[in-house]
Design a protein around this motif. Structure first.
Motif, short mmCIF file in Angstrom:
data_model
loop_
_atom_site.label_atom_id
_atom_site.label_comp_id
_atom_site.label_asym_id
_atom_site.label_seq_id
_atom_site.Cartn_x
_atom_site.Cartn_y
_atom_site.Cartn_z
N THR A 133 0.77 -1.37 -0.11
CA THR A 133 0.29 0.21 0.04
C THR A 133 1.09 1.06 -0.10
O THR A 133 1.35 2.18 -0.69
N SER A 137 0.54 3.66 -3.36
CA SER A 137 -0.65 4.17 -3.51
C SER A 137 -0.91 5.59 -3.82
O SER A 137 -2.17 5.78 -4.56
N ALA A 138 0.29 6.18 -4.58
CA ALA A 138 -0.09 7.10 -5.12
C ALA A 138 -0.36 6.84 -6.69
O ALA A 138 -0.75 7.71 -7.67
N CYS A 140 -3.03 4.69 -7.45
CA CYS A 140 -4.25 3.94 -7.68
C CYS A 140 -5.65 5.20 -7.32
O CYS A 140 -4.55 6.57 -6.96
N VAL A 143 -7.02 5.67 -1.80
CA VAL A 143 -6.84 4.85 -1.08
C VAL A 143 -7.96 4.96 -0.20
O VAL A 143 -8.00 5.39 0.63
N LEU A 154 0.32 7.37 4.26
CA LEU A 154 0.05 7.51 2.33
C LEU A 154 0.08 9.72 2.43
O LEU A 154 -1.05 9.16 1.47
N ARG A 156 0.91 10.66 -0.33
CA ARG A 156 0.80 11.37 -2.08
C ARG A 156 -0.42 10.39 -2.42
O ARG A 156 -0.84 10.58 -3.61
N ALA A 157 -1.23 10.09 -1.46
CA ALA A 157 -2.16 9.25 -1.98
C ALA A 157 -3.54 10.14 -1.36
O ALA A 157 -3.57 10.77 -1.19
N LYS A 158 -4.55 9.89 -2.60
CA LYS A 158 -6.23 10.45 -1.93
C LYS A 158 -6.58 9.56 -1.39
O LYS A 158 -6.83 7.65 -2.04
N THR A 159 -6.28 10.37 -0.19
CA THR A 159 -7.32 8.58 0.99
C THR A 159 -9.09 9.23 1.64
O THR A 159 -9.26 10.59 1.46
#
Ligand SMILES: CC(=O)N[C@H]1[C@@H](OP(=O)(O)OP(=O)(O)OC[C@H]2O[C@@H](n3ccc(=O)[nH]c3=O)[C@H](O)[C@@H]2O)O[C@H](CO)[C@@H](O)[C@@H]1O
Length: 358
Positions: A133, A137-138, A140, A143, A154, A156-159
């Motif tokens: 993950t 994650s970036a 996806c 997340v 996370l 760099r991810a859109k959570t």
């Protein structure tokens, strides 16, 4: 007759333990308008749980782990081959999106989907996200996280915080445990070691249990099937079972649960509002179970003990103390209830719909 080409298609890549499979199955059940197919690994739990519900495709992915004698080149080659297989599957099946719950199957699934420009939702159920993950994650689209505490790992991810979906048995009116001979008013302690059982917890419990049983409690001990000493303890109020299916009924009936801190069991304890003593598995990757357990301990829903510091004497007195403190148990149950996200499966299903329709 319905036009099959207008039915949206979703590939779910989820494999391994109950902790990875149950949230994915619960989400799939909330997408009745979707045609769903599954991607897993040969010989893992999905080969028992999935084929009755969805077509299952398998690819061998265990080879991505770095092992002695297996060079990086070989591992990279296996990963590339797996990405190619998934890409082929996605293309031939005309899938519109991918949902994965992490683990090794997630890597080729995410890479193949992104190479084809398809949206990918990754669900991460742990408070400390797993390696796959964190590194993917970036890539996806979104997340979806089980614990809000996972977001800072996370960056760099859109959570999106959705909680972790639980099996349908936890969502229906909870059933009774009519198959176990537990008297209606007896305090009930339940011991759960995750989907495989936990030998070290089992040993601690067997050495502590007599005082609880002599005080009138009943004990249901889910031992897993790898415990060589399972026959070492017996008592008329003690039931040892390798595995039990009606977990919703059992956890709801329990006065107190002693458990590892896998995200699946924790989410279920919140759903049934059951106070717990948590003993994280000390060898879990990056000690992630301690992070999960801390969320519940900090909220006042559970007590947290590291296995290394927990003696049978401490466990015995902590449990005895709680069994004599109904007010504390009620407070812990209330805190458990506050941690439950009852519509988690719907939230995750809606995320997928939004991405496919955008
Ligand atoms: C050792 C390890 O690394 N475990 C990880 C694994 O969880 P693992 O699947 O081992 O454990 P979980 O607590 O997440 O889930 C166990 C599931 O098995 C069910 N059950 C258990 C016993 C039984 O008799 N009957 C039954 O149905 C529980 O109700 C629960 O739904 O993946 C989770 C999700 O990434 C992680 O949080 C855990 O840390």
């Amino acid at each position: 007759m319905s036009n099959l080409s207008s039915v949206p298609k979703l590939l779910i890549a989820a494999s391994g333990t109950g902790g990875h499979l149950f949230p994915a199955i619960a989400t799939a059940e909330q997408l009745p308008e979707y045609q769903i197919e599954w991607l897993g690994v040969p010989d893992r739990l999905e080969t028992q749980l999935v084929p009755d519900r969805y077509p299952l495709h398998t690819i061998p992915v265990e080879g991505f782990q770095k092992r002695l004698g297996v060079s990086t080149l070989v591992i990279s080659g296996r990963l590339l081959a797996a990405i190619w297989q998934v890409r082929d599957l996605l293309q031939r099946g005309r899938f519109q999106a991918v949902l994965t719950t992490g683990g090794y199957i997630a890597a080729p699934a995410i890479a193949a989907a992104r190479l084809m420009g398809l949206p990918v939702v990754l669900h991460e159920s742990n408070a400390l996200p797993g390696k796959v993950t964190r590194s993917l994650s970036a890539w996806c689209s979104v997340v979806a996280i089980g614990f809000a505490e996972a977001a800072p790992y996370l960056p760099r991810a859109k959570t999106v915080h959705v909680g972790t979906p639980v099996r349908s048995q936890f969502r229906a009116a909870l059933s009774m445990i009519t198959d176990l001979p537990i008297p209606d008013n007896a305090p009930l302690i339940v011991v759960v070691g995750g989907s495989q059982g936990a030998v070290a917890v089992n040993q601690l419990v067997r050495r502590s249990a007599l005082a609880w049983l002599d005080a009138g409690a009943w004990l249901v001990h889910l031992t897993g099937d790898n415990d060589p000493d399972v026959k070492d303890f017996s008592h008329p109020q003690y039931l040892a079972l390798p595995f039990y299916n009606n977990m919703a009924g059992l956890l709801q009936r329990a006065t107190l649960v002693i458990s590892r801190a896998g995200s699946g069991t924790l989410t279920e304890l919140a759903a049934t509002h059951t106070p717990a003593i948590l003993i994280p598995y000390p060898y879990a990757a990056d000690n992630h179970q301690t992070y999960n357990a801390k969320v519940f301990a900090d909220a006042g829903a559970a007590l947290l003990f590291q296995q290394a510091e927990l003696t049978p004497e401490i466990l015995q007195s902590q449990v005895s103390h709680l069994l004599h403190s109904p007010h504390t148990l009620q407070q812990m149950a209330n805190r458990m209830a506050q941690l439950a996200i009852v519509d988690s499966a719907e939230r995750l299903a809606d995320l997928i719909r939004q991405l496919v329709n955008s």
